[in-house]
Structures are given as C-alpha cells and as structure tokens.
Scaffold this motif. Structure first.
Motif, mmCIF file in Angstrom:
data_model
loop_
_atom_site.group_PDB
_atom_site.id
_atom_site.type_symbol
_atom_site.label_atom_id
_atom_site.label_comp_id
_atom_site.label_asym_id
_atom_site.label_seq_id
_atom_site.Cartn_x
_atom_site.Cartn_y
_atom_site.Cartn_z
ATOM 1 N N ASP A 40 0.418 -9.356 -7.303
ATOM 2 C CA ASP A 40 1.240 -8.416 -6.484
ATOM 3 C C ASP A 40 2.038 -7.748 -7.524
ATOM 4 O OD1 ASP A 40 3.288 -7.360 -4.865
ATOM 5 O OD2 ASP A 40 3.560 -9.075 -3.757
ATOM 6 N N TYR A 41 1.883 -6.591 -7.604
ATOM 7 C CA TYR A 41 2.396 -5.650 -8.473
ATOM 8 C C TYR A 41 3.788 -4.957 -7.805
ATOM 9 C CZ TYR A 41 -2.197 -5.304 -10.647
ATOM 10 O OH TYR A 41 -3.412 -5.643 -11.395
ATOM 11 N N LYS A 42 4.132 -5.349 -6.956
ATOM 12 C CA LYS A 42 5.471 -5.094 -6.275
ATOM 13 C C LYS A 42 6.403 -5.991 -6.794
ATOM 14 C CE LYS A 42 8.072 -3.290 -2.172
ATOM 15 N NZ LYS A 42 7.978 -3.197 -0.837
ATOM 16 N N GLU A 43 6.016 -7.262 -6.558
ATOM 17 C CA GLU A 43 6.734 -8.340 -6.881
ATOM 18 C C GLU A 43 6.721 -8.834 -8.260
ATOM 19 O OE1 GLU A 43 9.151 -9.436 -4.522
ATOM 20 O OE2 GLU A 43 8.335 -8.127 -3.209
ATOM 21 N N SER A 44 5.501 -8.214 -8.930
ATOM 22 C CA SER A 44 5.439 -8.495 -10.232
ATOM 23 C C SER A 44 4.922 -10.007 -10.417
ATOM 24 C CB SER A 44 6.404 -8.057 -11.198
ATOM 25 O OG SER A 44 6.740 -6.847 -11.414
ATOM 26 N N VAL A 45 4.136 -10.616 -9.665
ATOM 27 C CA VAL A 45 3.732 -12.001 -9.840
ATOM 28 C C VAL A 45 2.247 -12.102 -9.756
ATOM 29 C CG1 VAL A 45 5.780 -12.799 -8.830
ATOM 30 C CG2 VAL A 45 4.020 -12.487 -7.209
ATOM 31 N N ILE A 46 1.736 -13.191 -10.471
ATOM 32 C CA ILE A 46 0.296 -13.713 -10.377
ATOM 33 C C ILE A 46 0.276 -15.087 -9.885
ATOM 34 C CG2 ILE A 46 -1.491 -14.309 -11.672
ATOM 35 C CD1 ILE A 46 -0.605 -12.345 -13.759
ATOM 36 N N LYS A 47 -0.409 -15.140 -8.811
ATOM 37 C CA LYS A 47 -0.643 -16.850 -8.291
ATOM 38 C C LYS A 47 -2.301 -16.806 -8.531
ATOM 39 C CE LYS A 47 2.869 -16.208 -4.636
ATOM 40 N NZ LYS A 47 3.180 -16.203 -3.306
ATOM 41 N N GLU A 48 -2.328 -18.301 -9.229
ATOM 42 C CA GLU A 48 -3.628 -18.799 -9.575
ATOM 43 C C GLU A 48 -3.622 -20.218 -9.928
ATOM 44 O OE1 GLU A 48 -7.222 -17.399 -12.605
ATOM 45 O OE2 GLU A 48 -5.219 -16.864 -13.055
ATOM 46 N N ASP A 49 -4.316 -21.066 -9.374
ATOM 47 C CA ASP A 49 -4.219 -22.531 -9.558
ATOM 48 C C ASP A 49 -3.375 -23.064 -9.120
ATOM 49 O OD1 ASP A 49 -6.864 -22.413 -10.448
ATOM 50 O OD2 ASP A 49 -6.432 -21.940 -12.632
ATOM 51 N N GLY A 50 -2.523 -22.553 -8.133
ATOM 52 C CA GLY A 50 -1.471 -23.246 -7.533
ATOM 53 C C GLY A 50 -0.145 -22.939 -8.279
ATOM 54 N N LYS A 51 -0.319 -21.988 -9.193
ATOM 55 C CA LYS A 51 0.736 -21.689 -10.307
ATOM 56 C C LYS A 51 1.195 -20.163 -10.020
ATOM 57 C CE LYS A 51 -0.654 -24.807 -13.795
ATOM 58 N NZ LYS A 51 -1.172 -24.793 -15.377
ATOM 59 N N THR A 90 -8.371 1.569 -14.312
ATOM 60 C CA THR A 90 -6.800 1.314 -13.616
ATOM 61 C C THR A 90 -7.314 -0.048 -12.776
ATOM 62 O OG1 THR A 90 -7.635 2.271 -11.502
ATOM 63 C CG2 THR A 90 -6.711 3.712 -13.113
ATOM 64 N N VAL A 91 -6.235 -0.593 -12.088
ATOM 65 C CA VAL A 91 -6.397 -1.786 -11.557
ATOM 66 C C VAL A 91 -7.190 -1.995 -10.378
ATOM 67 C CG1 VAL A 91 -4.252 -2.490 -12.266
ATOM 68 C CG2 VAL A 91 -4.299 -1.584 -10.261
ATOM 69 N N VAL A 125 4.841 -0.895 -14.330
ATOM 70 C CA VAL A 125 5.945 -0.615 -13.367
ATOM 71 C C VAL A 125 5.666 -1.060 -11.861
ATOM 72 C CG1 VAL A 125 6.675 1.099 -14.852
ATOM 73 C CG2 VAL A 125 5.231 1.470 -12.907
ATOM 74 N N LYS A 126 6.882 -1.623 -11.056
ATOM 75 C CA LYS A 126 6.412 -1.948 -9.890
ATOM 76 C C LYS A 126 5.942 -0.942 -9.015
ATOM 77 C CE LYS A 126 10.483 -5.205 -9.928
ATOM 78 N NZ LYS A 126 9.694 -6.517 -9.951
ATOM 79 N N SER A 127 5.086 -1.376 -8.483
ATOM 80 C CA SER A 127 4.091 -0.499 -7.512
ATOM 81 C C SER A 127 3.644 -1.482 -6.224
ATOM 82 C CB SER A 127 3.040 0.139 -8.089
ATOM 83 O OG SER A 127 2.023 1.092 -7.360
ATOM 84 N N ASP A 128 3.414 -0.905 -5.127
ATOM 85 C CA ASP A 128 3.120 -1.447 -3.820
ATOM 86 C C ASP A 128 1.577 -1.744 -3.673
ATOM 87 O OD1 ASP A 128 3.391 -2.896 -1.369
ATOM 88 O OD2 ASP A 128 3.971 -1.355 -0.367
ATOM 89 N N VAL A 129 1.195 -2.411 -4.613
ATOM 90 C CA VAL A 129 -0.306 -2.781 -4.836
ATOM 91 C C VAL A 129 -0.688 -4.391 -4.645
ATOM 92 C CG1 VAL A 129 -2.327 -2.598 -6.226
ATOM 93 C CG2 VAL A 129 -0.590 -0.963 -6.406
ATOM 94 N N LEU A 130 -1.513 -4.830 -3.706
ATOM 95 C CA LEU A 130 -1.941 -6.207 -3.858
ATOM 96 C C LEU A 130 -3.299 -6.118 -4.141
ATOM 97 C CD1 LEU A 130 -0.394 -7.110 -0.081
ATOM 98 C CD2 LEU A 130 0.542 -7.368 -2.618
ATOM 99 N N LYS A 131 -3.840 -7.340 -5.099
ATOM 100 C CA LYS A 131 -5.203 -7.242 -5.279
ATOM 101 C C LYS A 131 -5.539 -8.993 -5.243
ATOM 102 C CE LYS A 131 -8.291 -5.931 -9.212
ATOM 103 N NZ LYS A 131 -8.591 -5.141 -10.440
ATOM 104 N N TYR A 132 -6.666 -9.151 -4.804
ATOM 105 C CA TYR A 132 -7.357 -10.431 -4.287
ATOM 106 C C TYR A 132 -8.742 -10.635 -5.198
ATOM 107 C CZ TYR A 132 -3.929 -9.953 -0.347
ATOM 108 O OH TYR A 132 -3.070 -9.717 0.265
ATOM 109 N N TYR A 133 -8.586 -11.518 -5.894
ATOM 110 C CA TYR A 133 -9.890 -12.003 -6.757
ATOM 111 C C TYR A 133 -10.734 -13.226 -6.201
ATOM 112 C CZ TYR A 133 -7.937 -9.405 -10.598
ATOM 113 O OH TYR A 133 -7.424 -8.479 -11.397
#
Length: 569
Positions: A491-502, A348-349, A510-518
């Motif tokens: 952000d698994y709820k908003e279904s977005v990845i933010k990396e290198d300013g993009k 899992t994530v 599926v959408k889920s209220d999970v946040l993950k910081y690398y």
C-alpha cells in the motif's frame, strides 16, 4: 446561493473575463455549470490536465494564468539568477496550445522573468532537452499528451529538464493556491517587458536531432526494413521523419495523420494504448508490406509498436516493446564491451516483471519508481551526480521510454530510432522479427501477459466513486483473488507491506494512492487512480506456463477484480 452559482456568477459578470468565454458560459445548463465550477482544477504533482473551456474546473486562459503566476512567484523566490536563466516553453497541436504558451511567456515577462518559447509545436522531450541546452531554471509544456481533443494541460520542469518532483511541485502548488482570483491576472505587457521573451526553433532543433542520432549502437546496420510511421496529428511528425531521413531509414508516413490537426480528424484516438491509434497505419503497412509500424502520441513522448510476424501484424504492449528494446540495448552494450560499471535500469511499480528479468540476465540492476517519468528523471540526476550507478535504460508500461538521458522525460524520437535499429539488426543478423525476439525472452524468462483495464468515471460522482473503490480495497484487505492466495500486499499511500502475517514499512517512495497484490502463482495486480484522466486503472501482470495459460488466468483475474470492486458490467 451555492458555491457553484457563486463561482459562475463571478465569472460570467467579471469585466476581466476573456471575451471568448462569455457566450459559452451564458449557454450552460445546470449540469454543465456544476461540472465546470463544482471544484477548482487541481494543480497537482503532474501539473494540470483537464477539459478545455471556461470555469474553475477547466483549462482556460484564466486557470493557466493562475498556474503561471504561481510558478512565477516560485521562480522569483529563487532570486535574480533564476529569473535571468528563465523558462523554456513548448506546446503541442491542441486547441489553444500556442495561445497558452505565448500568454505564459508574456505573464512571465510581466514578472521580470526571461523565457524562450518555441515558434511552433515541438515534442515534450525536446522541451526537456531545451531546458538543459539553454541553461534555463525550468520549463513549461502545454500538452494533454494522449488525451482526447477536448483536453489540454500544463506541465512544469526543473533545471534538469525533469518534471517537478512532489517536493518541488508542492512549493509551486502552495503559490498557486495562494492566488484567490484568477480573473484578476493580466498578461498585458510593455514593449520593454516584451524583450524578455525570445522565440526559438532551429537553434534548438539541430542540437536535439544530433543528440538523438548519437544513441545509435549499430549505425552501419543494413537498413532494409520498411517503417510505417504516424505522429497521430502531433509533434513527432517533423523530428522523427527528419531523423529517419538523416540516418538512412525508409519511412512511409501516414500522410492523413501528419497534419497538426487539433481535432485529430483522421484518427479514432491519438492514444497508442488503444487499438484505434493503429487503424490507418495498419492499412498502410499491409499496402506497403512494411516490417514495423510506429505510432507516437501527440506530444511525442510515447511510441506504440506493430510488427509483421508470420504474415500478420502484431501490436505490442508497452511492456513488450520495452522489454525488447532493453534486450537489444543491453546485449549490444555487452557485445561491444561498452556496458558501464554498476549499470541500472529503471521502470515503475506497475511495469511487467519481464524487464527486470532481462536486466538481471545481463547483470543490470533494476530500480522501481512510482508511475510518472519524473521519478525516473530524479533518479537519473541523483546517480549522475553521485556516480554510484550508471543509467542504461528507463521505461514505463504505457509506451514511454528513454534511451539516453540528455532528455529527462520519455522520448519517442529516441525510441523510434532505436526500435528501427533493433528491427534492422535482428532481421539482418539473426533472421528474426521483434516478435521472435519477444518469444525468445518468454522462453528464457517465463511467459507473461500484461493488460490494463481503465474504468472511466467522469465528473464529481466519478471522482467520488474512484476514491471509494480504493478505500474499499484498502479496508477489505484481500487474502485471495479468484481463489489464488495473495502472498504480499503493498500500500503506497499508507507505506506498508503485508507479508507472511507481518506488517513492515514500505520505504523509498513518496505516498501515492496505489495498491499492489502479489499472488502465489507469480502474478500481480495493481490498482491506482489515473493522474491525468477520470479513470481508475487496474494493472495485470500474469505469469503462465504458456501464452494460452497466461491469457486464461488474465481473464479470470479481471473478472474477479470486477466482482470484488463492484465494477462488473
């Protein structure tokens, strides 16, 4: 009159109220009324889990009937074949579990739906097995897994023996939510309807035990290890001890914890994630000079592990025991020339990166899912049908794993057997214990410390606080944690990845209220609300140059996150 008062008055004055609840309702103070009636217990994608007792926000005969009637409406919508194939029903040792199970069978029968209900408590994985073995349309498991004694729960399975995935669960949820009055549902049936449910037991036990015993990779290994085993008063007692007996392992049961006691009288906690679950087993291990300790949660889908190493007993995390099991299985498949083509491992994530590195070292792909073994079960079924990949292992950080997918859920009896075999193999072939094996993996792939901080926030105020924590983190957009830059955010709820300013779309979940910081140092931190308890969970996978460095970093990150979220004590 408030919503709480309206609901309370409806219940306490209902002629349909089960008589066992009347006295409890009449003795409630205002705070107890509010907690029992401020909301309707959520039937979500993981089914229901909650405190036992009367009220719309509790697990009781009436809320169970509402869920079962909704499931029955869903089954009937799939036609006569689905009704005839029927539903397998299992239950654990908790208060009211057996009563709920047989009440479900009666209510299904009243709806013209066949069912097969176990004669006595059985593990969750055996219920999953029974669905497929009996060719059922689905299953019901009455369990609150590792929760405290005050809880019970209700899980639904599809025809593959997998917990309902969100797309199917949402259809059942719609049916459940369409029922306005849970108190109006009766499970009274005629003798003719009673014939629609069948009591099962040994006729399913034997095929399940045979299937579990078939997972052995080295059945001939010398079994000269001592195993201390505790089922924590739950469902693992009979199957695990019987399987060990049949396969030749020396098991020392923690007898005080082998009775199916709904009050868990002889254990501080039935949760293998907490130290109290091991207290008595550790005493047994020291008294008997045992090699390993194995502890199962009450519904036997999870297994905790303790290992004698350098004269002391080390309790492994689920990430660690999962990685060791993975290394043993993959190395043996390779050695025997049994590695399938296009092999895949699932986790899992919020599972440690170590397992993915172990898999890659053996040429095995890793696919990650959201938390919840149903997502792994779904992928197993998908690849079984397509033939695109071949399953070799699946696990979660919370001590759940699946060796062979004749079950489509976590399976502690399988894990207990394979862990015992691995311990025997490494002791006899390499002169190592399982902590030695773990240390070898650290030396090869990097040292990790994986921890979880679960913040308990009960009641209506607690639920709102958990939502606020996630909302604030989502809004604030952390760029560093404890001075270490965040290099990627998911952000698994908003279904977005933010990396290198993009910003990119996060696909495949599926959408889920999970946040993950690398983080820049190779570590990561994830935050999510528990799906089964009133808790906000913080997961840490911290990479260090050695164990001391990883531990120091973990403490630093935990302190920083507590300050950021305002949860520091």
């Amino acid at each position: 009159m408030s919503v709480v008062e309206e609901r309370y008055e409806k219940w306490v004055n209902s002629p349909n109220l089960d008589e066992s609840y009347k006295e409890v309702l009449e003795s409630m103070n205002s705070e107890e009324k509010n907690d029992a009636f401020y909301t309707t217990i959520e039937f979500g994608t993981a089914g229901m889990r909650g405190l036992l007792g009367p009220g719309t926000n509790r697990i009781n005969l009436h809320t169970i009937r509402k869920a079962t009637q909704g499931f029955a409406d869903y089954i009937k919508e799939h036609g006569e074949k689905a009704c005839e194939e029927g539903i397998a029903i299992g239950y654990d040792n908790r208060h009211m579990s057996k009563e709920f199970a047989f009440d479900c069978a009666k209510l299904l029968a009243k709806n013209g739906i066949r069912s097969y209900v176990f004669e006595s408590l059985r593990p969750t994985p055996e219920l999953s097995f029974a669905v497929r073995h009996l060719g059922c349309f689905g299953g019901i498991m009455i369990t609150a897994s590792h929760n405290p004694k005050e809880y019970n729960g209700y899980k639904l399975y599809d025809e593959k023996g997998c917990q309902l995935i969100p797309s199917l669960a949402s259809q059942v949820i719609d049916k459940v939510n369409a029922i306005e009055d849970e108190l109006a549902i009766s499970s009274d049936i005629t003798p003719e309807q009673e014939a629609l449910y069948t009591v099962i037991g040994a006729d399913v036990d034997r095929p399940y035990y045979d299937a579990v015993e078939s997972i052995q990779l080295n059945p001939e290994v010398e079994k000269n290890i001592k195993i201390v085993f505790s089922p924590e008063h739950g469902t693992a007692n009979v199957p695990v001890r019987e399987i060990y007996k049949e396969t030749g392992y020396d098991v020392i049961p923690v007898l005080e914890q082998c009775t199916p006691d709904p009050d868990f009288s002889n254990t501080p906690t039935p949760n293998p994630e907490q130290p109290g679950a091991y207290e008595l087993a550790l005493k047994y291990a020291k008294d008997n000079d045992a090699d390993i300790i194995l502890v199962c949660d009450p519904d036997a889908d999870r297994m905790g592990v303790g290992v004698k190493h350098d004269g002391e007993y080390v309790v492994m995390t689920g990430n660690q025991s999962g990685a060791v099991l993975l290394e043993y299985i993959l190395s043996q498949l390779e050695e025997k020339g049994q590695m399938p083509t296009n092999p895949v491992m699932f986790n899992t994530v919020v599972t440690s990166d170590l397992g993915e590195k172990v898999a890659a070292d053996h040429g095995v792909a890793t696919e990650k899912t959201l938390t919840g073994f149903k997502f792994i079960g779904e992928k197993v079924a998908k690849y079984e049908q397509s033939g695109e990949r071949n399953y070799v292992f699946g696990y979660e950080e919370s001590y759940g794993s699946l060796i062979k997918p004749f079950v489509r859920d976590k399976d502690a009896p399988q894990a207990c057997l394979m862990l015992a075999e691995a311990a025997s193999y490494y002791k006899n072939k390499e002169g190592k214990d399982l902590v030695d094996v773990l240390n070898d993996l650290y030396a090869k792939h990097g040292t990790y410390e994986e921890t979880q901080v679960a913040l308990s926030l009960e009641g209506e105020a607690g639920a709102n606080r958990i939502k606020q924590i996630l909302s604030d983190l989502r809004t604030d957009g952390l760029t560093e944690i404890a001075g270490v830059p965040v290099v990627r955010f998911e952000d698994y709820k908003e279904s977005v990845i933010k990396e290198d300013g993009k910003t990119e779309e996060l696909e495949g979940f599926v959408k889920s209220d999970v946040l993950k910081y690398y983080l820049e140092d190779g570590s990561w931190i994830a935050v999510r609300p528990s799906g089964t308890e009133p808790k906000c969970k913080f997961y840490y996978c911290v990479k260090g140059t050695d164990k001391a460095d990883a531990h120091d970093k973990t403490l630093k990150y935990q302190k920083a996150m507590a300050e950021i979220t305002g949860t520091a004590e």
